[in-house]
Design a protein around this motif. Structure first.
Motif, PDB file in Angstrom:
ATOM      1  N   ALA A   7       0.835  -1.205   0.000  1.00  0.00           N
ATOM      2  CA  ALA A   7       0.000   0.000   0.000  1.00  0.00           C
ATOM      3  C   ALA A   7       0.864   1.248   0.000  1.00  0.00           C
ATOM      4  O   ALA A   7       0.567   2.231  -0.691  1.00  0.00           O
ATOM      5  CB  ALA A   7      -0.928  -0.008   1.208  1.00  0.00           C
ATOM      6  N   LYS A   8       1.956   1.229   0.750  1.00  0.00           N
ATOM      7  CA  LYS A   8       2.825   2.406   0.821  1.00  0.00           C
ATOM      8  C   LYS A   8       3.583   2.615  -0.489  1.00  0.00           C
ATOM      9  O   LYS A   8       3.793   3.751  -0.920  1.00  0.00           O
ATOM     10  CB  LYS A   8       3.790   2.265   1.990  1.00  0.00           C
ATOM     11  N   LEU A   9       3.975   1.520  -1.128  1.00  0.00           N
ATOM     12  CA  LEU A   9       4.689   1.641  -2.401  1.00  0.00           C
ATOM     13  C   LEU A   9       3.756   2.020  -3.548  1.00  0.00           C
ATOM     14  O   LEU A   9       4.192   2.617  -4.538  1.00  0.00           O
ATOM     15  CB  LEU A   9       5.395   0.315  -2.718  1.00  0.00           C
ATOM     16  N   VAL A 132      13.279 -11.823  -4.720  1.00  0.00           N
ATOM     17  CA  VAL A 132      13.859 -11.009  -3.659  1.00  0.00           C
ATOM     18  C   VAL A 132      12.887 -10.973  -2.485  1.00  0.00           C
ATOM     19  O   VAL A 132      11.676 -10.802  -2.682  1.00  0.00           O
ATOM     20  CB  VAL A 132      14.134  -9.579  -4.148  1.00  0.00           C
ATOM     21  N   THR A 133      13.398 -11.128  -1.275  1.00  0.00           N
ATOM     22  CA  THR A 133      12.565 -11.034  -0.086  1.00  0.00           C
ATOM     23  C   THR A 133      12.445  -9.568   0.331  1.00  0.00           C
ATOM     24  O   THR A 133      13.456  -8.894   0.570  1.00  0.00           O
ATOM     25  CB  THR A 133      13.174 -11.841   1.073  1.00  0.00           C
ATOM     26  N   LEU A 134      11.223  -9.082   0.403  1.00  0.00           N
ATOM     27  CA  LEU A 134      10.996  -7.692   0.810  1.00  0.00           C
ATOM     28  C   LEU A 134      11.043  -7.601   2.335  1.00  0.00           C
ATOM     29  O   LEU A 134      10.029  -7.550   3.027  1.00  0.00           O
ATOM     30  CB  LEU A 134       9.644  -7.197   0.292  1.00  0.00           C
ATOM     31  N   THR A 135      12.254  -7.579   2.856  1.00  0.00           N
ATOM     32  CA  THR A 135      12.434  -7.418   4.293  1.00  0.00           C
ATOM     33  C   THR A 135      12.041  -6.005   4.700  1.00  0.00           C
ATOM     34  O   THR A 135      11.981  -5.095   3.860  1.00  0.00           O
ATOM     35  CB  THR A 135      13.898  -7.661   4.670  1.00  0.00           C
ATOM     36  N   PRO A 136      11.778  -5.778   5.986  1.00  0.00           N
ATOM     37  CA  PRO A 136      11.454  -4.415   6.427  1.00  0.00           C
ATOM     38  C   PRO A 136      12.539  -3.402   6.072  1.00  0.00           C
ATOM     39  O   PRO A 136      12.233  -2.285   5.645  1.00  0.00           O
ATOM     40  CB  PRO A 136      11.294  -4.568   7.947  1.00  0.00           C
ATOM     41  N   SER A 137      13.817  -3.789   6.215  1.00  0.00           N
ATOM     42  CA  SER A 137      14.896  -2.839   5.912  1.00  0.00           C
ATOM     43  C   SER A 137      14.962  -2.540   4.417  1.00  0.00           C
ATOM     44  O   SER A 137      15.200  -1.385   4.024  1.00  0.00           O
ATOM     45  CB  SER A 137      16.242  -3.378   6.410  1.00  0.00           C
ATOM     46  N   LEU A 138      14.752  -3.554   3.571  1.00  0.00           N
ATOM     47  CA  LEU A 138      14.760  -3.313   2.128  1.00  0.00           C
ATOM     48  C   LEU A 138      13.562  -2.453   1.728  1.00  0.00           C
ATOM     49  O   LEU A 138      13.699  -1.515   0.927  1.00  0.00           O
ATOM     50  CB  LEU A 138      14.727  -4.640   1.369  1.00  0.00           C
ATOM     51  N   THR A 139      12.390  -2.743   2.282  1.00  0.00           N
ATOM     52  CA  THR A 139      11.203  -1.951   1.949  1.00  0.00           C
ATOM     53  C   THR A 139      11.376  -0.509   2.388  1.00  0.00           C
ATOM     54  O   THR A 139      11.015   0.423   1.661  1.00  0.00           O
ATOM     55  CB  THR A 139       9.950  -2.555   2.602  1.00  0.00           C
ATOM     56  N   ASP A 140      11.926  -0.315   3.567  1.00  0.00           N
ATOM     57  CA  ASP A 140      12.211   1.047   4.033  1.00  0.00           C
ATOM     58  C   ASP A 140      13.136   1.777   3.066  1.00  0.00           C
ATOM     59  O   ASP A 140      12.920   2.948   2.746  1.00  0.00           O
ATOM     60  CB  ASP A 140      12.859   1.012   5.425  1.00  0.00           C
ATOM     61  N   ALA A 141      14.184   1.071   2.623  1.00  0.00           N
ATOM     62  CA  ALA A 141      15.154   1.685   1.711  1.00  0.00           C
ATOM     63  C   ALA A 141      14.507   2.039   0.371  1.00  0.00           C
ATOM     64  O   ALA A 141      14.776   3.102  -0.198  1.00  0.00           O
ATOM     65  CB  ALA A 141      16.339   0.740   1.504  1.00  0.00           C
ATOM     66  N   VAL A 142      13.642   1.153  -0.135  1.00  0.00           N
ATOM     67  CA  VAL A 142      12.957   1.429  -1.406  1.00  0.00           C
ATOM     68  C   VAL A 142      12.027   2.628  -1.263  1.00  0.00           C
ATOM     69  O   VAL A 142      11.982   3.515  -2.127  1.00  0.00           O
ATOM     70  CB  VAL A 142      12.174   0.187  -1.884  1.00  0.00           C
ATOM     71  N   LEU A 168      20.658  -0.914  -2.811  1.00  0.00           N
ATOM     72  CA  LEU A 168      21.579  -1.944  -3.295  1.00  0.00           C
ATOM     73  C   LEU A 168      22.240  -2.677  -2.131  1.00  0.00           C
ATOM     74  O   LEU A 168      22.395  -3.904  -2.159  1.00  0.00           O
ATOM     75  CB  LEU A 168      22.648  -1.312  -4.191  1.00  0.00           C
ATOM     76  N   LEU A 169      22.640  -1.943  -1.105  1.00  0.00           N
ATOM     77  CA  LEU A 169      23.267  -2.577   0.054  1.00  0.00           C
ATOM     78  C   LEU A 169      22.271  -3.476   0.775  1.00  0.00           C
ATOM     79  O   LEU A 169      22.625  -4.589   1.206  1.00  0.00           O
ATOM     80  CB  LEU A 169      23.808  -1.508   1.003  1.00  0.00           C
ATOM     81  N   ALA A 170      21.025  -3.030   0.900  1.00  0.00           N
ATOM     82  CA  ALA A 170      19.999  -3.863   1.528  1.00  0.00           C
ATOM     83  C   ALA A 170      19.778  -5.146   0.729  1.00  0.00           C
ATOM     84  O   ALA A 170      19.562  -6.221   1.292  1.00  0.00           O
ATOM     85  CB  ALA A 170      18.692  -3.084   1.658  1.00  0.00           C
ATOM     86  N   LEU A 171      19.852  -5.042  -0.606  1.00  0.00           N
ATOM     87  CA  LEU A 171      19.733  -6.239  -1.440  1.00  0.00           C
ATOM     88  C   LEU A 171      20.885  -7.199  -1.184  1.00  0.00           C
ATOM     89  O   LEU A 171      20.689  -8.412  -1.063  1.00  0.00           O
ATOM     90  CB  LEU A 171      19.687  -5.836  -2.921  1.00  0.00           C
TER      91      LEU A 171
END
Length: 294
Positions: A7-9, A132-142, A168-171
């Motif tokens: 929803a946020k994205l 790719v797993t949408l972890t909380p840290s990756l989602t935050d970064a995106v 990229l680092l989160a990935l």
């Protein structure tokens, strides 16, 4: 924690805004794909590394590894140079196919891999479907990057690029090591990036070719054209990694041999001696001396 990342994205995909234009991107690009009808691209070649997040509908990609399917909430990372067929299918309820794509220029990916070549990369197994797993840290970064890249953002291009580097680092931290481009930087560079992220793996010409979506014959031919080979690249990357572990991090010889993929400690020592003129224990001692005396 992010309770509803899709929803946020979704606010960044209010209209169809597909990346286009001639040539390869030199800056990060945020785009959105929106379609009401089924789309099929029979022969797609990806020019730049891209993170794709499905917001509505279904997606199918097909390549030499087979067919891979994704649905709302899934994400995938396609590296530069990927070739295959793509089908985008609208959701039967909403009637829409929507996806968000974040594209990274090749130079940014290379800088990230050089700076974080020894990052921890999960269990090291290849995600054969590019998932790719949408972890909380990756989602935050995106979310942070998308906000900086969106139209009308007050964020400067330099800060927006920094936010994309965080993506990229989160990935990398979630185990997505196949970021390195296959083209146009040269196949030897692509192999180096691959081996650099997993120097402990028993790489062969066949396994490298599969990882880069090439046939073994094509890989060998293109490496020969660049006066290189998988064995030569693998040895060079492993030796460089070993020097860092021994001289900078002070790892033991056995730990370093394991981290560089050598089951035999004596074989590891011979490789290091041939490449550097010193035994592994000497490199470790010299490195600790330099650190203490500095």
């Amino acid at each position: 924690m992010i309770d509803d990342p899709i929803a946020k994205l979704s606010r960044f995909a209010a209209r169809d805004n597909r990346p286009g234009g001639d040539g390869l991107p030199t800056v990060p690009i945020l785009g959105a794909f929106i379609a009401r009808d089924r789309e099929r691209i029979a022969d797609l070649e990806v020019g730049a590394t891209g993170l794709i997040i499905l917001l509505d509908g279904r997606k199918e990609i097909s390549d030499p590894d087979g067919s891979h399917h994704y649905r709302k909430g899934d994400a995938l990372l396609l590296p530069a140079g990927w070739r295959g067929a793509v089908v985008n299918e609208p959701d039967p309820d909403s009637g829409l196919y929507r996806s968000l794509i974040l594209m990274f220029p090749a130079d940014m990916v290379r800088r990230l891999l050089r700076a974080h070549a020894n990052a921890a990369l999960g269990d090291g197994r290849r995600a054969r479907d590019y998932r790719v797993t949408l972890t909380p840290s990756l989602t935050d970064a995106v979310l942070h990057a998308a906000d900086g890249l969106s139209s009308g953002s007050p964020v400067s291009p330099q800060i927006a690029e920094h936010r994309c580097m965080e993506v990229l680092l989160a990935l990398l931290e979630t185990g997505v090591w196949w970021l390195g481009p296959v083209a146009p930087t040269g196949i030897a560079d692509a192999v180096r990036a691959l081996v650099r992220t997993q120097p402990d793996q028993p790489w062969t010409a066949d396994s490298v070719a599969r990882a880069l979506n090439l046939s073994s014959a094509t890989l060998r031919r293109r490496l020969a054209e660049e006066d290189s080979s998988v064995r030569r690249i693998m040895t060079g990357e492993r030796v460089a990694h070993a020097q860092t572990l021994l001289e900078v991090e002070g790892r033991s010889v056995q730990e370093t041999a394991d981290a560089c993929g050598y089951a035999s400690r004596s074989h590891f020592a011979r490789r290091i001696k041939d490449a550097t003129g010193s035994n592994p224990s000497e490199l470790r001692t010299d490195g600790r001396f330099r650190k203490n005396s500095g």
